[in-house]
Structure formats: C-alpha cells, structure tokens
Scaffold this active site. Sequence first.
Site, mmCIF file in Angstrom:
data_model
loop_
_atom_site.group_PDB
_atom_site.id
_atom_site.type_symbol
_atom_site.label_atom_id
_atom_site.label_comp_id
_atom_site.label_asym_id
_atom_site.label_seq_id
_atom_site.Cartn_x
_atom_site.Cartn_y
_atom_site.Cartn_z
ATOM 1 N N ASP A 134 0.842 -1.962 -14.572
ATOM 2 C CA ASP A 134 1.283 -1.285 -13.358
ATOM 3 C C ASP A 134 2.563 -0.469 -13.589
ATOM 4 O O ASP A 134 3.395 -0.349 -12.705
ATOM 5 C CB ASP A 134 1.511 -2.371 -12.274
ATOM 6 N N THR A 152 -14.614 -2.274 -5.447
ATOM 7 C CA THR A 152 -13.523 -1.820 -4.584
ATOM 8 C C THR A 152 -13.769 -2.283 -3.149
ATOM 9 O O THR A 152 -14.765 -1.912 -2.526
ATOM 10 C CB THR A 152 -13.414 -0.277 -4.609
ATOM 11 N N LEU A 158 -9.262 -4.378 -5.788
ATOM 12 C CA LEU A 158 -10.399 -4.871 -6.548
ATOM 13 C C LEU A 158 -10.730 -6.276 -6.063
ATOM 14 O O LEU A 158 -9.847 -7.136 -5.972
ATOM 15 C CB LEU A 158 -10.083 -4.904 -8.047
ATOM 16 N N CYS A 199 -5.230 -4.766 9.917
ATOM 17 C CA CYS A 199 -4.041 -4.006 9.499
ATOM 18 C C CYS A 199 -3.276 -3.488 10.722
ATOM 19 O O CYS A 199 -3.786 -2.647 11.467
ATOM 20 C CB CYS A 199 -4.439 -2.841 8.604
ATOM 21 N N CYS A 215 1.354 1.935 4.960
ATOM 22 C CA CYS A 215 1.223 0.526 4.563
ATOM 23 C C CYS A 215 2.573 -0.198 4.682
ATOM 24 O O CYS A 215 3.620 0.361 4.341
ATOM 25 C CB CYS A 215 0.716 0.476 3.121
ATOM 26 N N SER A 217 3.682 -2.522 2.873
ATOM 27 C CA SER A 217 4.266 -2.626 1.523
ATOM 28 C C SER A 217 5.060 -1.368 1.172
ATOM 29 O O SER A 217 6.127 -1.428 0.561
ATOM 30 C CB SER A 217 3.170 -2.845 0.477
ATOM 31 N N CYS A 242 3.176 -7.056 1.785
ATOM 32 C CA CYS A 242 2.327 -7.538 2.879
ATOM 33 C C CYS A 242 1.020 -8.057 2.287
ATOM 34 O O CYS A 242 0.478 -7.462 1.358
ATOM 35 C CB CYS A 242 2.043 -6.387 3.841
#
Length: 311
Positions: A134, A152, A158, A199, A215, A217, A242
């Site tokens: 990452d 997905t 994933l 969400c 988002c 995050s 999150c």
Amino acid sequence: MFNTKEKYAQIIKTQAKNLGFDFCGIAKAEFLEEEAPKLEAWLNQNYHGEMAYMANHFDKRLDPTKLVDGAKTVVSLVYNYFPESTLPNAPSDLKIAKYAYGKDYHFVIKDKLKTLLQNLQEEIGEIGGRAFVDSAPVMERQWAKKAGLGWTGKNSLLLNRQMGSFFFLAELIIDLEVTPDSAMTKDYCGTCTKCIDACPTDAIVESGVVDGSKCISYFTIELKEQIPQAMKGKFENWIFGCDICQDVCPWNRFSKPHQEAEFLPHQDLKNMTRRDWEEITQETFNRVFQKSAVKRTKLEGLARNISFIKE
C-alpha cells in the site's frame, strides 16, 4: 509431475504460508487493460478528492513492468488483522478502524515480504523484485482478484469467501515466470446492499465504486483541511478510519481473530474512554501510537476529528 513454473508457484505459496500469510495468489505481470477506463473515469469524477497522489503515475498503476524491470509475475498476499475483541468498550466511546489497533501494518508486512523474497532467492536462485504494501502505485485489489483471491464487493473492497475483508493486501512483483492462478470471475455479493445502505455519508455511489472524497476514512485521515459542516452528525463516533461497510458485510461472519502479536492494541488504548480521547495530550499520543498508523494524522488531526464529533 510439476513443471518448473508450477514448482515455483508451489514454493512461493509454501514460503508465504510459513510466514503467516493466509492466502497467496499468482498473476501474470501485464497491463491491466480492463482497469484503465475505470481508473480514468474514477479520477475524472474527482472521487479521489484531495488525494492528488492517486492521479499520479497513471501508467505505473496499470502496468507492473513500469515498476519493476523485467517483471513477469505479481504475487498477491493476504494477511489477517481481524481483532479478538472490538474497541471501544462502551457505545458512546470514540472509535478507530480495526486495522490501526496495533503496530503500523506497513512495517510488519514489509518485513515479511523482504524475508519472503530472500527465502525464495535462497531456494530458487537469483530473483529480482520489489515488495509493495500500500505504498506505491499498485492496484492491489485488482491484482488479488486476478490472482483468484476474491472478488470486488459493492464497497470496492476485496472479499474472500473464507475470511471476509478484514485483511491487508501486499504484493511481490518479481522477474520470475511462474504458473498463474485463475482469476476470480464470480461475484458472491448477489443482491445484498448492506454496505451501501449502512454508509452514513453515501460514499458508495454504485456497486464497486466509492467516492473517496465522501468516505469517513478520507475525512479523518487524508483530508488536511477542516471537515465540511455538511458531514456533521454523520461520523457515528469514528475518529480515525471507519469499518461500517465491513462490519455490516455478511461475509465478515467468517472473520477469525488474527495471530499477529504486533497487531495487538497498546494496553492504554484498550482502556481509553471518550473523556481520555477528548483530553489526549502529546505525551499520551506519542506513547500509545508510537508505532501505529494513527500517527499519520498527528495529534492535531486527531484532535480536529474528536472536536468535530464533540461539537
């Protein structure tokens, strides 16, 4: 009998398992033709928000041979981080994403990947390659799917049938030709829309597509400016990252606690109340998050997130 390429695949998977990786899949290193228009459309919609780095290295994101000279194979690896128990203790307490409970995964997994490459070089011979966690323009979810490790989900993560989605993805891109695995072509989400429905900021704009700029995050980690007032009351006590779309995913009923001592939370973090968070000092921040991914926000960022929820 195995041919040489199959034998290499077997060696890679055995060595990965010995290092604690839960799954290992192999794909041929080639241009991700299907992903190019999807990535371009995502960027054109400005779904990356202030994350300018997402628009950089477009070609490298899609072509591993531009990242590693002579790349022939992408090895995708899965490493579990699902905790034995979820923090916090009380519903009113403030929350951080599960992946950030322990030591920063970049360090833990990067070390394992380096060891994996060394072990492969000892067993097979000279192999050139690079490890990625990452930290470079690698489309890790797409490579993992190509390597047969999952599909997905509607939340764009994933998903794996054996363990859900609470895991890290990592890659070794190497110049060794290895028999690839079959790509995952089936989608096991079916008609379920739990992640989309749950969400609070409506960040999942369509199946498999997340507007990153909406988002939680993104707001609590990536955004450096003030959080938009339009998001008031929507964070459900999340102050770093999150897990909402993962917590509601039915596939995560298969999550099992990780076995990685480095991912265990600091004792003080386990006991932190809402008041402790609201009164956190630099000294406490340094002690509790010394080796944690939470350091990314610095104390100022974390304090901003806490006050945004508190106001």
